[in-house]
Design a protein around this motif. Structure first.
Motif, PDB file in Angstrom:
ATOM      1  N   ILE A 139      83.756 -27.959   4.841  1.00  0.00           N
ATOM      2  CA  ILE A 139      84.343 -28.238   3.541  1.00  0.00           C
ATOM      3  C   ILE A 139      85.738 -28.837   3.683  1.00  0.00           C
ATOM      4  O   ILE A 139      86.195 -29.597   2.816  1.00  0.00           O
ATOM      5  N   SER A 140      86.389 -28.566   4.788  1.00  0.00           N
ATOM      6  CA  SER A 140      87.730 -29.105   5.006  1.00  0.00           C
ATOM      7  C   SER A 140      87.717 -30.615   5.192  1.00  0.00           C
ATOM      8  O   SER A 140      88.757 -31.270   5.073  1.00  0.00           O
ATOM      9  N   GLU A 141      86.548 -31.178   5.478  1.00  0.00           N
ATOM     10  CA  GLU A 141      86.427 -32.618   5.655  1.00  0.00           C
ATOM     11  C   GLU A 141      86.266 -33.362   4.333  1.00  0.00           C
ATOM     12  O   GLU A 141      86.351 -34.586   4.287  1.00  0.00           O
ATOM     13  N   ILE A 142      86.031 -32.623   3.258  1.00  0.00           N
ATOM     14  CA  ILE A 142      85.818 -33.250   1.947  1.00  0.00           C
ATOM     15  C   ILE A 142      87.175 -33.446   1.283  1.00  0.00           C
ATOM     16  O   ILE A 142      87.820 -32.484   0.853  1.00  0.00           O
ATOM     17  N   THR A 143      87.599 -34.661   1.191  1.00  0.00           N
ATOM     18  CA  THR A 143      88.900 -34.960   0.595  1.00  0.00           C
ATOM     19  C   THR A 143      88.827 -34.870  -0.926  1.00  0.00           C
ATOM     20  O   THR A 143      87.743 -34.925  -1.522  1.00  0.00           O
ATOM     21  N   ALA A 144      89.989 -34.770  -1.543  1.00  0.00           N
ATOM     22  CA  ALA A 144      90.046 -34.763  -3.006  1.00  0.00           C
ATOM     23  C   ALA A 144      89.479 -36.056  -3.571  1.00  0.00           C
ATOM     24  O   ALA A 144      88.799 -36.059  -4.599  1.00  0.00           O
ATOM     25  N   ALA A 145      89.754 -37.157  -2.877  1.00  0.00           N
ATOM     26  CA  ALA A 145      89.262 -38.456  -3.339  1.00  0.00           C
ATOM     27  C   ALA A 145      87.738 -38.516  -3.282  1.00  0.00           C
ATOM     28  O   ALA A 145      87.088 -39.012  -4.210  1.00  0.00           O
ATOM     29  N   GLN A 146      87.144 -38.008  -2.187  1.00  0.00           N
ATOM     30  CA  GLN A 146      85.691 -38.008  -2.094  1.00  0.00           C
ATOM     31  C   GLN A 146      85.071 -37.098  -3.148  1.00  0.00           C
ATOM     32  O   GLN A 146      84.072 -37.445  -3.779  1.00  0.00           O
ATOM     33  N   LEU A 147      85.642 -35.921  -3.340  1.00  0.00           N
ATOM     34  CA  LEU A 147      85.119 -34.984  -4.334  1.00  0.00           C
ATOM     35  C   LEU A 147      85.100 -35.624  -5.711  1.00  0.00           C
ATOM     36  O   LEU A 147      84.095 -35.557  -6.436  1.00  0.00           O
ATOM     37  N   LEU A 190      75.996 -31.040   2.478  1.00  0.00           N
ATOM     38  CA  LEU A 190      76.151 -31.887   1.283  1.00  0.00           C
ATOM     39  C   LEU A 190      76.713 -31.031   0.144  1.00  0.00           C
ATOM     40  O   LEU A 190      76.125 -30.930  -0.929  1.00  0.00           O
ATOM     41  N   LEU A 191      77.854 -30.424   0.385  1.00  0.00           N
ATOM     42  CA  LEU A 191      78.405 -29.472  -0.578  1.00  0.00           C
ATOM     43  C   LEU A 191      78.734 -30.114  -1.915  1.00  0.00           C
ATOM     44  O   LEU A 191      78.377 -29.579  -2.975  1.00  0.00           O
ATOM     45  N   ASP A 192      79.410 -31.245  -1.890  1.00  0.00           N
ATOM     46  CA  ASP A 192      79.780 -31.879  -3.157  1.00  0.00           C
ATOM     47  C   ASP A 192      78.559 -32.482  -3.845  1.00  0.00           C
ATOM     48  O   ASP A 192      78.390 -32.363  -5.059  1.00  0.00           O
ATOM     49  N   TYR A 193      77.681 -33.102  -3.074  1.00  0.00           N
ATOM     50  CA  TYR A 193      76.463 -33.697  -3.637  1.00  0.00           C
ATOM     51  C   TYR A 193      75.577 -32.643  -4.301  1.00  0.00           C
ATOM     52  O   TYR A 193      75.163 -32.791  -5.454  1.00  0.00           O
ATOM     53  N   SER A 194      75.282 -31.564  -3.569  1.00  0.00           N
ATOM     54  CA  SER A 194      74.402 -30.533  -4.125  1.00  0.00           C
ATOM     55  C   SER A 194      75.046 -29.848  -5.325  1.00  0.00           C
ATOM     56  O   SER A 194      74.344 -29.431  -6.258  1.00  0.00           O
TER      57      SER A 194
END
Length: 290
Positions: A139-147, A190-194
């Motif tokens: 989850i640390s790899e998911i940036t605010a911009a990507q989210l 796929l935390l943000d996708y799911s």
């Protein structure tokens, strides 16, 4: 509107099984089946389909065109795939209005609806299908911009399209949203996708009960695909996972986009006249209790 926006409805028909186009994905995705038998179930209907340049959206656009619908398709920037889909729908003898832009931008969404109304005057079917996904182990790899980007594309766009289209949707129109099996099973990479797909399920159920929707007798449903072989999968999952993609489902294989398209036709036509607020699970046999 340019000559390229609307495809000539008098173009010749031919029997066609799409095997050799959209060839960037190996093996090539299958967007239609020679076994499909159309029956004019959507004849004359005006249908907006987002994310229609390839994958599920392309298969739905082809099936809807075969059933006689006028197609309004959106894509982000894939001009090569868009050209091929336009050509295929020309062969089917269908109409297509093509618009390229960001569905996460409310201004673009309004432009799509405005141009649809200019051409047809109303909207019968809205298919909210556009999506993006990004694999990350942490989850640390998911940036605010990507989210923000993932939510804008996958769920914000659905709010934007429903808001813009609803005033022009006639009595007994249909809204169909593309969810995912990941909304029910989760996906650790796929935390943000799911998460967006879970939101889509809730959005579908809640919208179907909205007073404005009920007053107009609009039915709202969703389709939750399982592992489907599309360019999105080819471009986003690690190479070492591609060979085993889909092997965990009871049917032991990936699905093809054309295997999903009939479920969208069903929800878009009067065969599903007593169905609303539901999710159809086309996933290779995975049992989902929800």
């Amino acid at each position: 509107m340019t000559e390229n926006d609307i495809i000539d409805t008098q173009a010749p028909k031919k029997n066609y099984l799409q095997e050799d186009t959209f060839e960037k994905t190996d093996p090539s995705p299958q967007y239609e089946s020679a076994e499909y038998k159309p029956a004019d179930k959507l004849k004359g209907k005006v249908a907006i389909i987002t994310g229609a340049d390839s994958g599920i959206g392309a298969a739905v656009a082809i099936a809807f065109a075969k059933e006689g619908a006028h197609i309004i398709a959106t894509d982000y920037d894939n001009q090569e795939d868009a050209k091929k889909l336009k050509k295929r729908i020309r062969e089917i003898s269908g109409n297509i209005l093509w618009l390229t832009g960001d569905v996460g931008d409310e201004n673009f969404v309004q432009e799509v609806v405005d141009k649809t109304i200019q051409e047809y005057g109303h909207i019968d079917i809205l298919v909210n299908n556009a999506a993006e996904q990004h694999n990350h182990e942490s989850i640390s790899e998911i940036t605010a911009a990507q989210l923000d980007r993932t939510f804008r594309t996958n769920i914000f766009s659905m709010f934007y399209f429903v808001k813009a289209a609803l005033p022009y949707m006639k009595k007994n129109s249909k809204i169909i949203n593309t969810a995912s099996v990941t909304a029910y099973k989760g996906s650790p990479e796929l935390l943000d996708y799911s998460s967006t797909k879970g939101a889509i399920v809730s959005f579908t159920r809640s919208l179907s009960q909205n007073k404005e929707i009920l007053d107009k007798e609009i039915r709202v449903n969703a389709v939750a695909p399982g592992p489907i072989w599309t360019p999105l999968i080819q471009s986003t999952i690690p190479n070492e996972n591609k060979e085993k993609f889909g092997s965990s489902v009871p049917m032991k294989r990936t699905g093809e986009a054309y295997e999903l398209a009939p479920s969208y036709v069903y929800l878009a036509c009067e065969d599903s006249s007593y169905v609303s607020g539901q999710v159809l699970h086309v996933n290779g046999g995975t049992v989902i209790n929800g």
